[in-house]
Design a protein around this motif. Structure first.
Motif, mmCIF file in Angstrom:
data_model
loop_
_atom_site.group_PDB
_atom_site.id
_atom_site.type_symbol
_atom_site.label_atom_id
_atom_site.label_comp_id
_atom_site.label_asym_id
_atom_site.label_seq_id
_atom_site.Cartn_x
_atom_site.Cartn_y
_atom_site.Cartn_z
ATOM 1 N N ASP A 138 0.832 -1.211 0.000
ATOM 2 C CA ASP A 138 0.000 0.000 0.000
ATOM 3 C C ASP A 138 0.864 1.258 0.000
ATOM 4 O O ASP A 138 0.614 2.207 -0.764
ATOM 5 N N ILE A 139 1.875 1.291 0.857
ATOM 6 C CA ILE A 139 2.742 2.466 0.940
ATOM 7 C C ILE A 139 3.582 2.607 -0.323
ATOM 8 O O ILE A 139 3.763 3.715 -0.846
ATOM 9 N N GLU A 180 -3.412 5.455 9.302
ATOM 10 C CA GLU A 180 -4.520 4.523 9.452
ATOM 11 C C GLU A 180 -4.388 3.428 8.397
ATOM 12 O O GLU A 180 -4.449 3.692 7.198
ATOM 13 N N GLY A 181 -4.167 2.196 8.826
ATOM 14 C CA GLY A 181 -4.069 1.071 7.907
ATOM 15 C C GLY A 181 -5.394 0.348 7.781
ATOM 16 O O GLY A 181 -6.422 0.796 8.303
ATOM 17 N N GLN A 182 -5.372 -0.784 7.104
ATOM 18 C CA GLN A 182 -6.605 -1.539 6.897
ATOM 19 C C GLN A 182 -7.137 -2.137 8.193
ATOM 20 O O GLN A 182 -8.356 -2.202 8.391
ATOM 21 N N ASN A 183 -6.236 -2.575 9.076
ATOM 22 C CA ASN A 183 -6.656 -3.256 10.294
ATOM 23 C C ASN A 183 -6.126 -2.626 11.583
ATOM 24 O O ASN A 183 -6.552 -3.005 12.660
ATOM 25 N N ARG A 218 2.888 3.497 12.962
ATOM 26 C CA ARG A 218 3.661 4.635 13.455
ATOM 27 C C ARG A 218 5.007 4.729 12.732
ATOM 28 O O ARG A 218 5.677 3.726 12.509
ATOM 29 N N THR A 219 5.404 5.932 12.354
ATOM 30 C CA THR A 219 6.737 6.109 11.780
ATOM 31 C C THR A 219 7.784 5.940 12.881
ATOM 32 O O THR A 219 7.592 6.373 14.016
ATOM 33 N N SER A 273 6.098 0.874 12.390
ATOM 34 C CA SER A 273 5.751 -0.251 13.248
ATOM 35 C C SER A 273 4.249 -0.209 13.499
ATOM 36 O O SER A 273 3.644 0.868 13.539
ATOM 37 N N PRO A 274 3.618 -1.383 13.641
ATOM 38 C CA PRO A 274 2.174 -1.444 13.811
ATOM 39 C C PRO A 274 1.733 -1.182 15.252
ATOM 40 O O PRO A 274 2.448 -1.503 16.199
ATOM 41 N N ILE A 275 0.557 -0.586 15.384
ATOM 42 C CA ILE A 275 -0.067 -0.367 16.692
ATOM 43 C C ILE A 275 -1.480 -0.965 16.660
ATOM 44 O O ILE A 275 -2.331 -0.466 15.942
ATOM 45 N N PRO A 276 -1.773 -2.039 17.434
ATOM 46 C CA PRO A 276 -0.825 -2.772 18.266
ATOM 47 C C PRO A 276 0.111 -3.630 17.431
ATOM 48 O O PRO A 276 -0.034 -3.715 16.216
ATOM 49 N N ALA A 277 1.067 -4.281 18.099
ATOM 50 C CA ALA A 277 2.085 -5.081 17.427
ATOM 51 C C ALA A 277 1.469 -6.259 16.677
ATOM 52 O O ALA A 277 0.369 -6.717 16.996
ATOM 53 N N VAL A 278 2.201 -6.746 15.654
ATOM 54 C CA VAL A 278 1.799 -7.982 14.978
ATOM 55 C C VAL A 278 2.732 -9.133 15.375
ATOM 56 O O VAL A 278 2.447 -10.298 15.089
ATOM 57 N N ALA A 279 3.851 -8.805 16.012
ATOM 58 C CA ALA A 279 4.761 -9.809 16.564
ATOM 59 C C ALA A 279 5.514 -9.156 17.712
ATOM 60 O O ALA A 279 5.716 -7.939 17.716
ATOM 61 N N VAL A 280 5.925 -9.965 18.683
ATOM 62 C CA VAL A 280 6.622 -9.412 19.844
ATOM 63 C C VAL A 280 7.912 -10.177 20.109
ATOM 64 O O VAL A 280 7.994 -11.390 19.886
ATOM 65 N N HIS A 281 8.902 -9.451 20.588
ATOM 66 C CA HIS A 281 10.215 -10.026 20.880
ATOM 67 C C HIS A 281 10.173 -10.639 22.275
ATOM 68 O O HIS A 281 10.284 -9.937 23.284
ATOM 69 N N LEU A 282 10.032 -11.949 22.347
ATOM 70 C CA LEU A 282 9.914 -12.637 23.638
ATOM 71 C C LEU A 282 11.286 -12.980 24.212
ATOM 72 O O LEU A 282 11.609 -14.139 24.460
ATOM 73 N N GLN A 283 12.074 -11.957 24.409
ATOM 74 C CA GLN A 283 13.410 -12.142 24.961
ATOM 75 C C GLN A 283 13.435 -11.842 26.449
ATOM 76 O O GLN A 283 13.934 -12.619 27.250
ATOM 77 N N SER A 284 12.884 -10.691 26.822
ATOM 78 C CA SER A 284 12.851 -10.270 28.222
ATOM 79 C C SER A 284 11.723 -9.257 28.390
ATOM 80 O O SER A 284 11.133 -8.789 27.409
#
Length: 242
Positions: free
Chosen positions: A121-122, A152-155, A159-160, A214-225
């Motif tokens: 899209d962008i 504003e995206g489709q879903n 954020r820049t 980056s998406p708000i809310p996230a679509v993936a998260v860094h499960l490190q700490s």
């Protein structure tokens, strides 16, 4: 019960590291399958850093459920830096979108499909390649503050950004054109030179040339700490859904 070593168990999920990583890989495959269902053409390449036979069998069992072609490549050099350098290098001569992903990111089912769609899209609107980091970087809520545009995206909203880890979505031509920002990723994990491979010294410099989101809310998260998690995201709900 024996005290759990922080090196053998993940502090967030409380499960053994291998189980933790396999569940993250499973979430990626599920997300890929959702994208394929939405007519996205995908190939999955896994760079394996000398997993033992049992772990590799478990990985292949998960990959076998992917609705796309896949391959497993043994890295030439051991260590995180070697893997990063090799998978970035792998993309340089390919005319394609690439999602470079470390093995401890937990994905929502819609993650891959949404990142591809937003990128397209962008690109169609602005005629520019871009970089997508799948979650908001934790630093922007603690140490770093800078103005952002919210689209504003489709879903969801996007954020820049000007900061990312080495997990991101972009086009192979960007990697090739700005290879000088990728070369030192080989030093990640090197005790003496790891500062040279940090995001600040390498791929974050891409934001001087292309927009990042980056998406708000996230679509993936860094499960490190706990420190690596984005705010306002119920990762436990995603974890428990698999």
């Amino acid at each position: 019960n024996k005290k759990r070593s922080r090196h053998n168990y993940n502090e967030l999920t409380g499960v053994a590291i291998e189980e933790h990583l396999l569940k993250c890989v499973q979430s990626l495959v599920i997300s890929i399958n959702e994208a394929v269902k939405n007519n996205k053409i995908i190939k999955l390449t896994v760079f394996d850093d000398r997993s033992d036979k049992a772990a590799l069998e478990n990985i292949n069992n998960i990959l076998g459920k992917a609705k796309c072609g896949y391959e497993v490549i043994k890295t030439k050099n051991a260590g995180q830096g070697g893997s990063l350098y090799e998978h970035f290098s792998f993309s340089r001569d390919k005319n394609s979108l690439f999602y470079f992903c470390e093995d401890d990111y937990l994905h929502t089912p819609s993650a891959i499909n949404e990142m591809i769609s937003f990128y397209r899209d962008i690109y169609e609107e602005a005629s520019t390649h871009l970089l997508i980091h799948p979650q908001e970087h934790e630093l922007i809520y603690s140490q770093i503050n800078y103005p952002s545009y919210i689209l504003e995206g489709q879903n969801r909203r996007w954020r820049t950004i000007s900061h990312s880890t080495h997990t991101f979505f972009t086009h192979s031509s960007i990697v090739d054109k700005y290879w000088r920002y990728f070369d030192n990723t080989k030093y990640v994990g090197n005790k003496e030179k790891r500062h040279l491979g940090s995001e600040k010294r390498t791929t974050d410099k891409l934001f001087n040339h292309i927009p990042g989101f980056s998406p708000i809310p996230a679509v993936a998260v860094h499960l490190q700490s706990k420190e690596s998690l984005p705010p306002f995201f119920d990762w436990k709900k995603v974890w428990d859904s698999f």
